[in-house]
Design a protein around this motif. Structure first.
Motif, PDB file in Angstrom:
ATOM      1  N   GLY A   3      53.856  41.584  15.323  1.00 22.32           N
ATOM      2  CA  GLY A   3      53.035  42.169  16.242  1.00 22.32           C
ATOM      3  C   GLY A   3      54.002  42.800  17.054  1.00 22.32           C
ATOM      4  N   LYS A   4      55.272  42.564  17.247  1.00 28.19           N
ATOM      5  CA  LYS A   4      56.017  43.051  18.477  1.00 28.19           C
ATOM      6  C   LYS A   4      57.557  43.048  18.217  1.00 28.19           C
ATOM      7  N   THR A   5      58.565  43.523  18.689  1.00 33.28           N
ATOM      8  CA  THR A   5      59.900  43.507  18.380  1.00 33.28           C
ATOM      9  C   THR A   5      60.431  42.471  19.361  1.00 33.28           C
ATOM     10  N   GLY A   6      61.634  41.896  19.142  1.00 31.86           N
ATOM     11  CA  GLY A   6      62.292  40.896  19.973  1.00 31.86           C
ATOM     12  C   GLY A   6      61.855  39.498  19.678  1.00 31.86           C
ATOM     13  N   ALA A   7      61.501  39.244  18.355  1.00 33.68           N
ATOM     14  CA  ALA A   7      60.789  38.017  18.072  1.00 33.68           C
ATOM     15  C   ALA A   7      61.879  36.862  18.118  1.00 33.68           C
ATOM     16  N   PHE A   8      63.119  37.526  17.773  1.00 34.79           N
ATOM     17  CA  PHE A   8      64.258  36.479  17.988  1.00 34.79           C
ATOM     18  C   PHE A   8      65.105  36.294  18.982  1.00 34.79           C
ATOM     19  N   VAL A   9      64.484  37.160  20.174  1.00 30.31           N
ATOM     20  CA  VAL A   9      65.509  37.697  21.281  1.00 30.31           C
ATOM     21  C   VAL A   9      64.848  37.011  22.638  1.00 30.31           C
ATOM     22  N   ARG A  10      63.609  37.326  22.884  1.00 29.57           N
ATOM     23  CA  ARG A  10      62.927  37.144  24.219  1.00 29.57           C
ATOM     24  C   ARG A  10      63.155  35.716  24.379  1.00 29.57           C
ATOM     25  N   SER A  11      63.047  34.773  23.675  1.00 29.58           N
ATOM     26  CA  SER A  11      63.166  33.284  24.247  1.00 29.58           C
ATOM     27  C   SER A  11      64.416  32.914  24.839  1.00 29.58           C
ATOM     28  N   LEU A  12      65.587  33.587  24.118  1.00 30.78           N
ATOM     29  CA  LEU A  12      66.895  33.424  24.593  1.00 30.78           C
ATOM     30  C   LEU A  12      67.099  34.043  25.869  1.00 30.78           C
ATOM     31  N   ASP A  13      66.748  35.278  26.045  1.00 30.65           N
ATOM     32  CA  ASP A  13      66.862  36.113  27.183  1.00 30.65           C
ATOM     33  C   ASP A  13      66.069  35.396  28.532  1.00 30.65           C
ATOM     34  N   ARG A  14      64.975  34.761  28.134  1.00 31.17           N
ATOM     35  CA  ARG A  14      64.186  34.229  29.205  1.00 31.17           C
ATOM     36  C   ARG A  14      64.825  32.854  29.757  1.00 31.17           C
ATOM     37  N   LYS A  15      65.617  32.256  28.870  1.00 32.11           N
ATOM     38  CA  LYS A  15      66.761  31.076  29.481  1.00 32.11           C
ATOM     39  C   LYS A  15      67.831  31.741  30.158  1.00 32.11           C
ATOM     40  N   VAL A  16      68.188  33.024  29.897  1.00 29.40           N
ATOM     41  CA  VAL A  16      69.054  33.635  30.672  1.00 29.40           C
ATOM     42  C   VAL A  16      68.601  33.928  32.173  1.00 29.40           C
ATOM     43  N   LEU A  17      67.436  34.896  31.986  1.00 29.53           N
ATOM     44  CA  LEU A  17      66.884  35.371  33.340  1.00 29.53           C
ATOM     45  C   LEU A  17      66.502  33.875  34.349  1.00 29.53           C
ATOM     46  N   ASP A  18      66.125  32.934  33.754  1.00 26.68           N
ATOM     47  CA  ASP A  18      65.814  31.758  34.411  1.00 26.68           C
ATOM     48  C   ASP A  18      66.847  30.929  35.152  1.00 26.68           C
ATOM     49  N   GLY A  19      68.152  31.313  34.419  1.00 28.05           N
ATOM     50  CA  GLY A  19      69.302  30.395  35.044  1.00 28.05           C
ATOM     51  C   GLY A  19      69.547  29.325  34.288  1.00 28.05           C
TER      52      GLY A  19
END
Length: 393
Positions: free
Chosen positions: A54-70
């Protein structure tokens, strides 16, 4: 940097190998590195295909959230999985040297795509790959297949191995039954009179000189257990896998086979990037980090490969402008050749019967602007319409 660079990665074998390559390269440049495994949305839906999430980034968003959260300093992704709409506070800090971008056809016996019999079943998790196969060979059947590289190859190999195991097991049972019958006959003969036993022994000896052991001509010359031990770990694992669909071939990224070390254990045919244009960014990695962070600067200095960045950027600009996303039936492959960036684009209908495509040389000094103009021309020719239709289906 004095503190270790914390790199987020998925926990799959391929993802860990990719992150391990990045870790090694950074350590060679005297950086301390710590890998942090993160489960993603795509990892939690093993029964679904990527295009069905249903959306792109299924393997990406969770990792990038860890980056943005520090929680980590950066994340390692396959470039082809990274959406074109990167969050404002995030940057692709480095694009390491790109590996082989081509697709590969894997079969149990080395049959090429051209020589697959009509009606053969080809497995793929990609709308693009499926459309390209059907455009090239409309007489083949394309069926979805899910899982990491090892899993897909095991699903391909499983039916033939399971059939051979069953035949070997039945043959071994028959041999054991025949041995038991011969033993019973021997015990009976031993209970006869000494005189008759001597006579029978003489007869047996004379017959034994001319009568061959039929078991020497048996189909299998190994016990089942010995045969099993001779298989590779991949084949042993495939033997125990339940498979609903029997595939004659699967299509996946060549680099996936190479990074997981499977090229020595399977029959694979590298498909031409001219007829099977790869996904945008295929074969490349993307290292994301917080914008203007020390980690971003360090990663760029240590890992960024200029040519690979130019090529993948050109591909992603075209992708974004035609509205594709990473799950669309679209292939884009850019290659720097002197002062131009040769860019191939293929956009398909889902069944491969319709196509909008072109090859164009972009000025290397102005490639991003010319890539947008290229995409605009493709939109006018119906590329975006094909993509939207495929998504609706």
């Amino acid at each position: 940097m004095s503190d270790p660079i914390r790199l987020a990665t998925r926990g799959s074998d391929l993802a860990l190998r990719q992150a391990g390559e990045v870790k090694t390269e950074l350590e060679e440049r005297r950086h301390d590195v710590e890998l942090v495994e993160v489960e993603t949305t795509g990892d939690r839906v093993d029964d679904e295909l990527i295009q069905d999430l249903g959306k792109t980034g299924a393997f990406v968003r969770s990792l990038d959230r860890k980056v943005l959260d520090g929680d980590v300093d950066a994340a390692v992704h396959s470039m082809k999985d990274v959406p074109t709409d990167v969050p404002d506070d995030l940057v692709v800090a480095a694009v390491p040297h790109r590996e082989n971008p081509a697709d590969a056809l894997v079969t149990p016996n080395g049959t090429s795509l051209e020589n697959l019999p009509a009606g053969s079943v080809v497995g793929t998790a990609s709308l693009r790959r499926g459309a390209q196969v059907q455009a090239h060979r409309p007489d083949l059947e394309v069926e979805p297949i899910r899982g990491n590289v090892d899993t897909r190859v095991e699903k391909l190999l499983a039916p033939a191995l399971q059939d051979e195991h069953e035949r070997r097991t039945e043959a071994e049972k028959e041999r054991m039954s025949e041995d038991a019958r011969q033993q019973e006959r021997g015990d009976y003969e031993a209970s006869e009179t000494v005189e008759e036993g001597v006579e029978n022994l003489e007869d047996d000896e004379s017959e034994g000189e001319s009568e061959p052991d039929n078991r020497q001509n048996a189909e299998f010359d190994q016990p089942v257990e010995e045969w099993f031990e001779s298989l590779s770990p991949l084949q042993q694992s495939a033997l125990g896998r339940e498979v609903e669909t029997e595939y004659d071939a699967v299509v996946l990224a060549q680099v996936g086979l190479e990074r997981t070390g499977l090229t020595h254990h399977v029959h694979d045919e590298e498909l031409s990037t001219n007829t099977h244009v790869p996904a945008p960014g295929q074969g490349a990695l993307a290292i994301t980090a917080r914008k203007d962070s020390d980690a971003a600067d360090a990663l760029r200095d240590a890992l960024d490969h200029v040519r690979s960045r130019v090529e993948t950027t050109a591909e992603r600009v075209v992708l974004e402008e035609v509205g594709g996303g990473c799950i669309a039936p679209i292939g884009i492959y850019a290659l720097v050749q002197g002062d131009v960036v040769r860019t191939d684009v293929q956009v398909f209908s889902r069944d491969g019967t319709e196509q909008v495509g072109e090859t164009r040389e972009l000025d290397v000094e102005n490639y991003a602007t010319e890539a947008r103009e290229f995409a605009a021309d493709l939109r006018e020719r119906g590329a975006t319409d094909l993509i939207e239709e495929a998504k609706r289906e």
